[in-house]
Write a protein that holds these residues in place. Structure first.
Motif, PDB file in Angstrom:
ATOM      1  N   VAL A   1       3.210  18.234 -33.730  1.00 29.04           N
ATOM      2  CA  VAL A   1       1.933  17.594 -33.403  1.00 29.04           C
ATOM      3  C   VAL A   1       1.097  17.431 -34.668  1.00 29.04           C
ATOM      4  CG1 VAL A   1      -0.257  17.894 -32.158  1.00 29.04           C
ATOM      5  CG2 VAL A   1       1.908  18.386 -31.006  1.00 29.04           C
ATOM      6  N   SER A   2       1.018  18.486 -35.477  1.00 29.70           N
ATOM      7  CA  SER A   2       0.199  18.457 -36.693  1.00 29.70           C
ATOM      8  C   SER A   2       0.678  17.428 -37.704  1.00 29.70           C
ATOM      9  CB  SER A   2       0.182  19.837 -37.356  1.00 29.70           C
ATOM     10  OG  SER A   2      -0.489  20.766 -36.554  1.00 29.70           O
TER      11      SER A   2
ATOM     12  N   SER B   1       8.521  21.619 -44.065  1.00 29.49           N
ATOM     13  CA  SER B   1       9.799  21.320 -43.410  1.00 29.49           C
ATOM     14  C   SER B   1       9.627  20.269 -42.318  1.00 29.49           C
ATOM     15  CB  SER B   1      10.405  22.588 -42.806  1.00 29.49           C
ATOM     16  OG  SER B   1      10.729  23.508 -43.810  1.00 29.49           O
ATOM     17  N   TYR B   2       8.572  20.392 -41.536  1.00 26.11           N
ATOM     18  CA  TYR B   2       8.304  19.418 -40.469  1.00 26.11           C
ATOM     19  C   TYR B   2       7.973  18.043 -41.051  1.00 26.11           C
ATOM     20  CZ  TYR B   2       8.640  22.530 -36.480  1.00 26.11           C
ATOM     21  OH  TYR B   2       9.119  23.369 -35.501  1.00 26.11           O
ATOM     22  N   ARG B   3       7.244  18.018 -42.159  1.00 23.99           N
ATOM     23  CA  ARG B   3       6.949  16.735 -42.807  1.00 23.99           C
ATOM     24  C   ARG B   3       8.240  16.080 -43.302  1.00 23.99           C
ATOM     25  NH1 ARG B   3       2.487  19.836 -45.373  1.00 23.99           N
ATOM     26  NH2 ARG B   3       0.646  19.307 -44.132  1.00 23.99           N
TER      27      ARG B   3
ATOM     28  N   GLU C   1       8.571  30.354 -44.437  1.00 18.59           N
ATOM     29  CA  GLU C   1       7.991  31.685 -44.213  1.00 18.59           C
ATOM     30  C   GLU C   1       6.584  31.590 -43.639  1.00 18.59           C
ATOM     31  OE1 GLU C   1       9.431  34.766 -44.611  1.00 18.59           O
ATOM     32  OE2 GLU C   1      11.240  33.559 -44.814  1.00 18.59           O
ATOM     33  N   GLY C   2       5.712  30.873 -44.314  1.00 12.50           N
ATOM     34  CA  GLY C   2       4.330  30.765 -43.856  1.00 12.50           C
ATOM     35  C   GLY C   2       4.051  29.387 -43.284  1.00 12.50           C
ATOM     36  N   ARG C   3       2.808  29.193 -42.865  1.00  6.53           N
ATOM     37  CA  ARG C   3       2.403  27.930 -42.249  1.00  6.53           C
ATOM     38  C   ARG C   3       2.679  26.731 -43.150  1.00  6.53           C
ATOM     39  NH1 ARG C   3      -0.434  25.371 -38.442  1.00  6.53           N
ATOM     40  NH2 ARG C   3      -1.870  23.714 -39.036  1.00  6.53           N
ATOM     41  N   GLU C   4       2.309  26.821 -44.420  1.00  2.02           N
ATOM     42  CA  GLU C   4       2.502  25.679 -45.324  1.00  2.02           C
ATOM     43  C   GLU C   4       3.975  25.365 -45.540  1.00  2.02           C
ATOM     44  OE1 GLU C   4       0.393  23.317 -46.335  1.00  2.02           O
ATOM     45  OE2 GLU C   4      -0.988  24.407 -45.031  1.00  2.02           O
TER      46      GLU C   4
END
Length: 128
Positions: free
Chosen positions: A27-28, A104-106, A96-99
């Motif tokens: 979604v983000s 990876s999603y980008r 590992e973290g949000r960024e």
């Protein structure tokens, strides 16, 4: 797809299994391109049939995973469908973290976007 090509084709997304909620990271990163997925619901091919979608009315199934490719090829026994497999990075569980996860999603989002443009041509609608 609708963001780039409008209503020039009927598009429906489906998966091998249905999850009630779409992934928040998806979604983000899609929101960054002006694609709103908040109200999108993931559903399976079986659910599409149960809800009255006529799978014989589709011309093309684009599979993004080996499992979805197998399921789509299964459907070709009953319906005349072309199936294309686009091997796209599966970002779930990466980073590992949000960024790191967003990165990876980008990457997966951009792979899908690039494949759409390669397959269907440049977007016909103005992008924001």
């Amino acid at each position: 797809m609708k963001k780039f090509y409008g209503h020039s084709a009927y598009v429906q997304s489906a998966g091998v299994k249905s999850d009630m909620e779409i992934d928040g990271f998806a979604v983000s990163v899609c929101r960054e391109l002006g694609v709103e997925l908040e109200r999108h619901r993931v559903r399976s091919f079986d659910e599409m049939e149960q809800w009255g979608d006529d799978l014989s009315g589709f011309d093309l199934v684009v599979a993004l995973s080996p499992a979805s490719q197998r399921r789509a090829l299964d459907l070709t026994r009953y319906f005349h469908l072309d199936v294309e497999y686009w091997p796209i990075l599966d970002p779930t569980g990466l980073g590992e973290g949000r960024e790191d996860k967003l990165r990876s999603y980008r990457q997966a989002r951009d792979q899908i976007r690039d494949r759409m443009i390669s397959r269907f041509g440049p977007p016909i609608q103005e992008q924001t």
